[in-house]
Design a protein around this motif. Structure first.
Motif, short mmCIF file in Angstrom:
data_model
loop_
_atom_site.label_atom_id
_atom_site.label_comp_id
_atom_site.label_asym_id
_atom_site.label_seq_id
_atom_site.Cartn_x
_atom_site.Cartn_y
_atom_site.Cartn_z
N GLU A 80 -18.28 -37.46 51.79
CA GLU A 80 -17.25 -36.76 52.55
C GLU A 80 -17.80 -36.29 53.90
O GLU A 80 -18.89 -35.74 54.00
CB GLU A 80 -16.75 -35.55 51.76
N SER A 82 -16.43 -33.68 56.68
CA SER A 82 -15.38 -32.69 56.91
C SER A 82 -14.87 -32.74 58.34
O SER A 82 -15.53 -33.30 59.23
CB SER A 82 -15.90 -31.29 56.59
N ARG A 141 -9.25 -39.29 59.54
CA ARG A 141 -9.78 -37.92 59.45
C ARG A 141 -10.28 -37.43 60.81
O ARG A 141 -10.02 -36.30 61.21
CB ARG A 141 -10.91 -37.85 58.42
#
Length: 209
Positions: A80, A82, A141
């Protein structure tokens, strides 16, 4: 009827129980083999030995080296990254790029990147599909950073977000895989500064029109 490559990639992302444990062991073993021997030396039997599974297990689930590479690419989605939200675009971009560098500087990710270069992945539909899924997720993202800046009024709505993300991240991959130059604070400042300069130039040019 020929399988859709994307469906094969999608099916590969849904293991569970013992199957998931075997898959993770084989992934880890394959990355270690890539680090040690490169793509040319990648062997199903050597991977099976490292993962402590029967070679038939590896051959059955990953019949080719390219299928192994595909699954390793899919596995990157588990790492991941962020989305920073400091309220300042430059700081957000810097924090995001720091995470990218931390991820792809890992020896196993470097090995995977080198394997992709050696494997001529543009000729393999499964690898292409896995990369498209991975980059699509990463770009979506990262785009949130720019969307927030637009919402704050820091950027106009016409910004070419994907191009800015490429400008931010691509030099990192070049240094990892090609030039082998350091990925230090100065490098990060330069990458972020280049993006901010292009954004400012685009805003100024539109303001004059």
């Amino acid at each position: 009827m020929k399988d859709n490559p994307e469906s094969k990639v999608e099916r590969a992302t849904r293991p569970g129980g013992r199957s998931a444990r075997v898959r993770e062991n084989v992934r880890a073993a394959a990355l270690m083999e890539l680090r040690a021997k490169g793509f040319a030396g990648l062997s199903h039997r050597a991977i099976a030995a490292r993962a402590e599974v029967d070679p038939s297990t590896v051959y059955r689930r990953w019949p080719t080296r390219m299928r192994l590479i595909t699954d390793l690419i899919v596995g990157l989605s588990d790492h991941e990254i962020s989305v920073p939200d400091t309220g300042d675009l430059a700081l957000d971009l810097s924090a995001y790029l720091n995470q990218v560098i931390e991820l792809i500087s890992a020896p196993e990710i470097r090995a995977l990147g080198n394997a992709l270069l050696q494997a001529s992945s543009d000729e393999d539909e499964d690898v292409d599909s896995a990369l498209k899924l991975l980059w699509g997720e990463r770009f979506a993202r990262a785009a949130i950073i720019f969307d927030r800046a637009i919402d704050r009024g820091d950027l106009p709505a016409h910004v070419e977000v994907h191009l800015m993300i490429e400008l931010l991240v691509a030099p990192t991959w070049f240094r990892i895989l090609v030039s082998r130059q350091p990925l230090d604070d100065r490098f990060i400042e330069t990458c972020v500064g280049n993006v901010m300069m292009v954004l400012q130039r685009g805003t100024n040019e539109r303001g004059k029109s």
